[in-house]
Design a protein around this motif. Structure first.
Motif, PDB file in Angstrom:
ATOM      1  N   MET A  71       0.847  -1.188   0.000  1.00 31.02           N
ATOM      2  CA  MET A  71       0.000   0.000   0.000  1.00 31.02           C
ATOM      3  C   MET A  71       0.882   1.237   0.000  1.00 31.02           C
ATOM      4  O   MET A  71       1.954   1.254   0.598  1.00 31.02           O
ATOM      5  N   GLU A  72       0.395   2.264  -0.660  1.00 31.09           N
ATOM      6  CA  GLU A  72       1.140   3.514  -0.654  1.00 31.09           C
ATOM      7  C   GLU A  72       0.975   4.185   0.706  1.00 31.09           C
ATOM      8  O   GLU A  72      -0.048   4.039   1.364  1.00 31.09           O
ATOM      9  N   LYS A  73       1.994   4.934   1.081  1.00 34.48           N
ATOM     10  CA  LYS A  73       1.955   5.620   2.370  1.00 34.48           C
ATOM     11  C   LYS A  73       1.056   6.851   2.273  1.00 34.48           C
ATOM     12  O   LYS A  73       1.009   7.523   1.246  1.00 34.48           O
ATOM     13  N   THR A  74       0.378   7.126   3.375  1.00 35.70           N
ATOM     14  CA  THR A  74      -0.445   8.328   3.437  1.00 35.70           C
ATOM     15  C   THR A  74       0.465   9.537   3.594  1.00 35.70           C
ATOM     16  O   THR A  74       1.630   9.404   4.001  1.00 35.70           O
ATOM     17  N   PRO A  75      -0.047  10.735   3.288  1.00 38.27           N
ATOM     18  CA  PRO A  75       0.789  11.941   3.461  1.00 38.27           C
ATOM     19  C   PRO A  75       1.290  12.100   4.892  1.00 38.27           C
ATOM     20  O   PRO A  75       2.429  12.525   5.110  1.00 38.27           O
ATOM     21  N   GLU A  76       0.453  11.731   5.864  1.00 39.61           N
ATOM     22  CA  GLU A  76       0.879  11.842   7.263  1.00 39.61           C
ATOM     23  C   GLU A  76       2.053  10.907   7.559  1.00 39.61           C
ATOM     24  O   GLU A  76       2.985  11.265   8.276  1.00 39.61           O
ATOM     25  N   GLN A  77       2.000   9.696   7.008  1.00 38.38           N
ATOM     26  CA  GLN A  77       3.096   8.742   7.222  1.00 38.38           C
ATOM     27  C   GLN A  77       4.384   9.247   6.586  1.00 38.38           C
ATOM     28  O   GLN A  77       5.463   9.097   7.151  1.00 38.38           O
ATOM     29  N   ARG A  78       4.280   9.847   5.420  1.00 38.24           N
ATOM     30  CA  ARG A  78       5.465  10.382   4.756  1.00 38.24           C
ATOM     31  C   ARG A  78       6.080  11.529   5.560  1.00 38.24           C
ATOM     32  O   ARG A  78       7.298  11.627   5.690  1.00 38.24           O
ATOM     33  N   ILE A  79       5.221  12.410   6.098  1.00 40.51           N
ATOM     34  CA  ILE A  79       5.705  13.532   6.906  1.00 40.51           C
ATOM     35  C   ILE A  79       6.432  13.020   8.146  1.00 40.51           C
ATOM     36  O   ILE A  79       7.525  13.477   8.482  1.00 40.51           O
ATOM     37  N   MET A  80       5.812  12.042   8.841  1.00 40.36           N
ATOM     38  CA  MET A  80       6.442  11.495  10.036  1.00 40.36           C
ATOM     39  C   MET A  80       7.771  10.816   9.697  1.00 40.36           C
ATOM     40  O   MET A  80       8.731  10.906  10.456  1.00 40.36           O
ATOM     41  N   GLU A  81       7.819  10.151   8.565  1.00 39.17           N
ATOM     42  CA  GLU A  81       9.067   9.495   8.138  1.00 39.17           C
ATOM     43  C   GLU A  81      10.154  10.528   7.880  1.00 39.17           C
ATOM     44  O   GLU A  81      11.315  10.331   8.249  1.00 39.17           O
ATOM     45  N   LEU A  82       9.792  11.641   7.253  1.00 39.33           N
ATOM     46  CA  LEU A  82      10.776  12.699   6.985  1.00 39.33           C
ATOM     47  C   LEU A  82      11.222  13.395   8.261  1.00 39.33           C
ATOM     48  O   LEU A  82      12.375  13.787   8.383  1.00 39.33           O
ATOM     49  N   GLU A  83      10.304  13.554   9.206  1.00 38.11           N
ATOM     50  CA  GLU A  83      10.665  14.210  10.463  1.00 38.11           C
ATOM     51  C   GLU A  83      11.635  13.379  11.292  1.00 38.11           C
ATOM     52  O   GLU A  83      12.496  13.912  11.978  1.00 38.11           O
ATOM     53  N   THR A  84      11.498  12.067  11.230  1.00 37.33           N
ATOM     54  CA  THR A  84      12.375  11.197  12.029  1.00 37.33           C
ATOM     55  C   THR A  84      13.761  11.059  11.418  1.00 37.33           C
ATOM     56  O   THR A  84      14.699  10.697  12.100  1.00 37.33           O
ATOM     57  N   SER A  85      13.900  11.331  10.138  1.00 35.97           N
ATOM     58  CA  SER A  85      15.235  11.164   9.529  1.00 35.97           C
ATOM     59  C   SER A  85      16.006  12.445   9.450  1.00 35.97           C
ATOM     60  O   SER A  85      15.804  13.423   9.947  1.00 35.97           O
TER      61      SER A  85
END
Length: 85
Positions: A71-85
């Motif tokens: 499944m493609e990631k939701t925009p919220e999941q992408r934002i959280m992924e970018l914030e953690t890296s």
């Protein structure tokens, strides 16, 4: 001697399916007439992988260029992924 050879004989559990049966099952699955599970039960096929191999061999679907089943990631999941890296 013959009795000794009979005692060494082990019955095969693998079934040999005819080409016409394989093509019939592939047709049913590809045209959406039934699912792989229903075909397995209907024709007495033990393994799901057997039918998948027939679909890859005799079917029309291009297995080399299929999309992954993720499944493609939701925009919220992408934002959280970018914030953690």
């Amino acid at each position: 001697m013959e009795e000794q050879l009979k005692s060494l004989y082990i019955k095969r559990t693998q079934k040999d399916y005819s080409l016409s049966l394989k093509l019939q099952i592939v047709k049913e699955v590809e045209f959406g007439e039934s699912l792989i599970t229903h075909c397995r039960q209907k024709y007495g096929i033990k393994s799901h992988a057997t039918v998948l191999n027939w679909l890859r061999t005799y079917g029309n679907f291009d297995w080399d260029y299929q999309r992954p089943y993720t499944m493609e990631k939701t925009p919220e999941q992408r934002i959280m992924e970018l914030e953690t890296s």
